[in-house]
Design a protein around this motif. Structure first.
Motif, PDB file in Angstrom:
ATOM      1  N   ARG A  87      53.307  13.394  83.581  1.00  0.00           N
ATOM      2  CA  ARG A  87      53.860  13.996  84.797  1.00  0.00           C
ATOM      3  C   ARG A  87      53.583  13.133  86.022  1.00  0.00           C
ATOM      4  O   ARG A  87      54.405  13.050  86.929  1.00  0.00           O
ATOM      5  CB  ARG A  87      53.295  15.407  84.988  1.00  0.00           C
ATOM      6  CG  ARG A  87      53.975  16.159  86.115  1.00  0.00           C
ATOM      7  CD  ARG A  87      53.578  17.610  86.158  1.00  0.00           C
ATOM      8  NE  ARG A  87      52.168  17.774  86.447  1.00  0.00           N
ATOM      9  CZ  ARG A  87      51.518  18.935  86.338  1.00  0.00           C
ATOM     10  NH1 ARG A  87      52.152  20.024  85.943  1.00  0.00           N
ATOM     11  NH2 ARG A  87      50.240  19.016  86.620  1.00  0.00           N
ATOM     12  N   TYR A 132      53.248  19.623  99.560  1.00  0.00           N
ATOM     13  CA  TYR A 132      52.147  20.512  99.948  1.00  0.00           C
ATOM     14  C   TYR A 132      52.060  20.633 101.463  1.00  0.00           C
ATOM     15  O   TYR A 132      51.874  21.727 102.001  1.00  0.00           O
ATOM     16  CB  TYR A 132      50.833  19.999  99.346  1.00  0.00           C
ATOM     17  CG  TYR A 132      50.696  20.421  97.904  1.00  0.00           C
ATOM     18  CD1 TYR A 132      49.780  21.380  97.543  1.00  0.00           C
ATOM     19  CD2 TYR A 132      51.535  19.902  96.920  1.00  0.00           C
ATOM     20  CE1 TYR A 132      49.674  21.803  96.237  1.00  0.00           C
ATOM     21  CE2 TYR A 132      51.449  20.307  95.613  1.00  0.00           C
ATOM     22  CZ  TYR A 132      50.510  21.262  95.267  1.00  0.00           C
ATOM     23  OH  TYR A 132      50.434  21.689  93.977  1.00  0.00           O
ATOM     24  N   MET A 164      51.782  27.661  92.304  1.00  0.00           N
ATOM     25  CA  MET A 164      51.727  28.009  90.883  1.00  0.00           C
ATOM     26  C   MET A 164      53.137  28.353  90.388  1.00  0.00           C
ATOM     27  O   MET A 164      53.984  28.789  91.163  1.00  0.00           O
ATOM     28  CB  MET A 164      50.834  29.247  90.669  1.00  0.00           C
ATOM     29  CG  MET A 164      49.373  29.027  90.982  1.00  0.00           C
ATOM     30  SD  MET A 164      48.385  30.487  90.586  1.00  0.00           S
ATOM     31  CE  MET A 164      48.865  31.586  91.895  1.00  0.00           C
ATOM     32  N   GLY A 217      54.857  23.055  85.197  1.00  0.00           N
ATOM     33  CA  GLY A 217      53.424  23.289  85.026  1.00  0.00           C
ATOM     34  C   GLY A 217      52.998  23.174  83.571  1.00  0.00           C
ATOM     35  O   GLY A 217      53.687  23.641  82.666  1.00  0.00           O
ATOM     36  N   ILE A 218      51.848  22.568  83.369  1.00  0.00           N
ATOM     37  CA  ILE A 218      51.291  22.442  82.019  1.00  0.00           C
ATOM     38  C   ILE A 218      50.744  23.803  81.576  1.00  0.00           C
ATOM     39  O   ILE A 218      50.866  24.190  80.421  1.00  0.00           O
ATOM     40  CB  ILE A 218      50.223  21.325  81.993  1.00  0.00           C
ATOM     41  CG1 ILE A 218      50.921  19.984  82.274  1.00  0.00           C
ATOM     42  CG2 ILE A 218      49.486  21.283  80.653  1.00  0.00           C
ATOM     43  CD1 ILE A 218      49.990  18.851  82.656  1.00  0.00           C
ATOM     44  N   THR A 219      50.185  24.557  82.526  1.00  0.00           N
ATOM     45  CA  THR A 219      49.741  25.914  82.206  1.00  0.00           C
ATOM     46  C   THR A 219      50.952  26.775  81.841  1.00  0.00           C
ATOM     47  O   THR A 219      50.902  27.558  80.889  1.00  0.00           O
ATOM     48  CB  THR A 219      49.002  26.543  83.402  1.00  0.00           C
ATOM     49  OG1 THR A 219      48.122  25.566  83.943  1.00  0.00           O
ATOM     50  CG2 THR A 219      48.224  27.772  82.992  1.00  0.00           C
ATOM     51  N   ARG A 220      52.030  26.629  82.605  1.00  0.00           N
ATOM     52  CA  ARG A 220      53.264  27.368  82.320  1.00  0.00           C
ATOM     53  C   ARG A 220      53.705  27.140  80.882  1.00  0.00           C
ATOM     54  O   ARG A 220      53.932  28.090  80.126  1.00  0.00           O
ATOM     55  CB  ARG A 220      54.367  26.916  83.294  1.00  0.00           C
ATOM     56  CG  ARG A 220      55.741  27.513  83.021  1.00  0.00           C
ATOM     57  CD  ARG A 220      56.799  26.834  83.898  1.00  0.00           C
ATOM     58  NE  ARG A 220      58.109  27.402  83.657  1.00  0.00           N
ATOM     59  CZ  ARG A 220      58.893  27.071  82.628  1.00  0.00           C
ATOM     60  NH1 ARG A 220      58.488  26.167  81.745  1.00  0.00           N
ATOM     61  NH2 ARG A 220      60.071  27.649  82.476  1.00  0.00           N
TER      62      ARG A 220
HETATM   63  C1  PLP Z   1      50.461  21.701  90.032  1.00  0.00           C
HETATM   64  C2  PLP Z   1      51.512  22.724  90.315  1.00  0.00           C
HETATM   65  C3  PLP Z   1      51.768  23.796  89.443  1.00  0.00           C
HETATM   66  C4  PLP Z   1      50.932  24.088  88.222  1.00  0.00           C
HETATM   67  O1  PLP Z   1      50.906  23.063  87.293  1.00  0.00           O
HETATM   68  P1  PLP Z   1      49.761  23.020  86.173  1.00  0.00           P
HETATM   69  O2  PLP Z   1      50.088  21.805  85.385  1.00  0.00           O
HETATM   70  O3  PLP Z   1      49.879  24.264  85.388  1.00  0.00           O
HETATM   71  O4  PLP Z   1      48.460  22.941  86.895  1.00  0.00           O
HETATM   72  C5  PLP Z   1      52.817  24.650  89.743  1.00  0.00           C
HETATM   73  N1  PLP Z   1      53.570  24.481  90.846  1.00  0.00           N
HETATM   74  C6  PLP Z   1      53.343  23.483  91.717  1.00  0.00           C
HETATM   75  C7  PLP Z   1      54.203  23.355  92.915  1.00  0.00           C
HETATM   76  C8  PLP Z   1      52.308  22.575  91.486  1.00  0.00           C
HETATM   77  O5  PLP Z   1      52.090  21.584  92.346  1.00  0.00           O
END
Ligand code: PLP
Length: 357
Positions: A97, A201, A236, A258-261
């Motif tokens: 990523r 951000y 998130m 997202g990797i958690t997603r």
């Molecule tokens: C980092 C991030 C996430 C979550 O990603 P993970 O890989 O699950 O930590 C989701 N949305 C945004 C905008 C992010 O920057």
């Protein structure tokens, strides 16, 4: 260069700062572990990776990242298991990523050797900084920024890639009160919302603060065209359980992958829960809440894994969701994912990268 051939030279600290760490009271993001990886890109190549004592960097006021925002990052966590092994969760996905973000921001790709070996050597050196306590972890921050000292607008010809880390305590976040954002946008089709770019951000801080002033922890972003569809919750990804189905917006150029997603969705499918990746209209949430079928809502991300949402505000109304304790699907997924990450459950997808000391 293969991983075995590259051994990154390390300049180690003479005295560790680990005694400053109060493991029972870790303040997020303030105390950094002893070492950092540093590697510079110039003449079209990454050159001379080194591990150095964590410390300040000096730079020219003209450093292009500060002006034109070529700056990207990743976030990941390392855990310790019962044997003291260090467990990383899906680090190759963070590596991939980072390079997707790099491509979007017109920056060079980092090599897998430097990323993975840098990470591994760094963790071996700073192993004492990975808290063994349940719920705690070492948060790892890989990032890349443009270093040309040139004030013209163009892609930089020089970059720095760095990895540093800091211990983090358990996430005892209270259930979130969130509000659906009717005006501001985080990301539009064709933009850079899918990249973990610093500027995304920066631009989200003002809308977030405005929501906080109204009494909400964070906002739920909606699509840039119509503000009709749900995108993400703060920083998130966001998921809902409606009538027993786990539903989340599909990844696109506007939603960060997202990797958690992905882990939560994969696990949900493994466990036999119905999963739908499709657009979620704000109206659908309102209707489901009225009908009593909006059962669960939560954000997913590395920091919290699963952050429960208690209240969703929309159109002058606070929609209160069912109590957290009774949320069958998200509580189940949070527990299972945590067990895999910390080596307490089988890992059928090979997500865990183990560093045995
Ligand atoms: C980092 C991030 C996430 C979550 O990603 P993970 O890989 O699950 O930590 C989701 N949305 C945004 C905008 C992010 O920057």
């Amino acid at each position: 260069m293969s991983i075995d051939m590259l051994t990154i030279p390390a300049q180690c600290v003479t005295e560790s700062r680990i005694s400053q760490l109060d493991i029972n009271n870790i303040e997020f993001g303030k105390l950094f572990s002893d070492h950092m990886l540093v590697v510079d890109y110039k003449d079209e190549a990454w050159q001379n990776p080194e591990i150095l004592p964590y410390g300040n960097i000096t730079m020219s006021p003209a450093t292009s990242a500060l002006h034109y925002g070529q700056a990207i990052f990743e976030g990941m966590k390392a855990y310790k298991d019962a044997n003291g092994d260090i467990l990383l969760f899906r680090p190759l996905d963070n590596f991939r990523r980072l390079n997707i973000s790099a491509e979007r921001m017109c920056m060079p790709a980092i090599t897998e050797d430097i990323f993975m070996q840098g990470l591994e050597q760094l963790l071996r050196l700073d192993a004492a900084w990975v808290p063994p306590t349940a719920g705690c972890a070492l948060y790892i921050r890989p990032f890349m920024f443009a270093t040309d000292d040139f004030i013209g607008v163009r892609p930089s010809s020089k970059y720095r890639f760095t990895i540093f880390s800091c211990p983090v305590g358990a996430y005892y976040g209270q259930p979130l009160k969130v509000a659906i954002e009717p005006n501001f946008v985080r990301s539009a089709e064709g933009g850079a919302g899918y990249a973990k770019a610093a500027g995304n951000y920066g631009a989200a801080l003002l809308p977030a603060r405005k929501m906080q002033e109204k009494g909400y922890h964070q906002l739920i972003w909606t699509d840039a065209k119509e503000h009709k569809y749900i995108e993400e919750s703060g920083t998130m990804n966001v998921m809902f359980v409606i009538d027993g189905k786990l539903i989340t917006p599909p990844v696109s150029t506007t939603i960060l992958k997202g990797i958690t997603r992905d882990s939560v969705l994969t696990l949900a499918r493994d466990l036999g829960y119905p999963v739908e990746e499709r657009k979620v209209a704000v109206d659908e949430l309102v209707e489901a809440h009225k009908a009593g079928t909006l059962q669960e809502a939560f954000g997913t991300g590395t920091a919290a894994t699963i952050a429960q949402i208690a209240t969703i505000h929309y159109d002058n109304t606070d929609m209160e969701l069912p109590a957290i304790e009774g949320r069958k699907i998200s509580n189940h997924l949070a527990t299972e994912l945590d067990k895999i990450k910390t080596g307490q459950a089988p890992d059928p997808h090979n997500w865990v990268y183990r560093i045995s000391l």
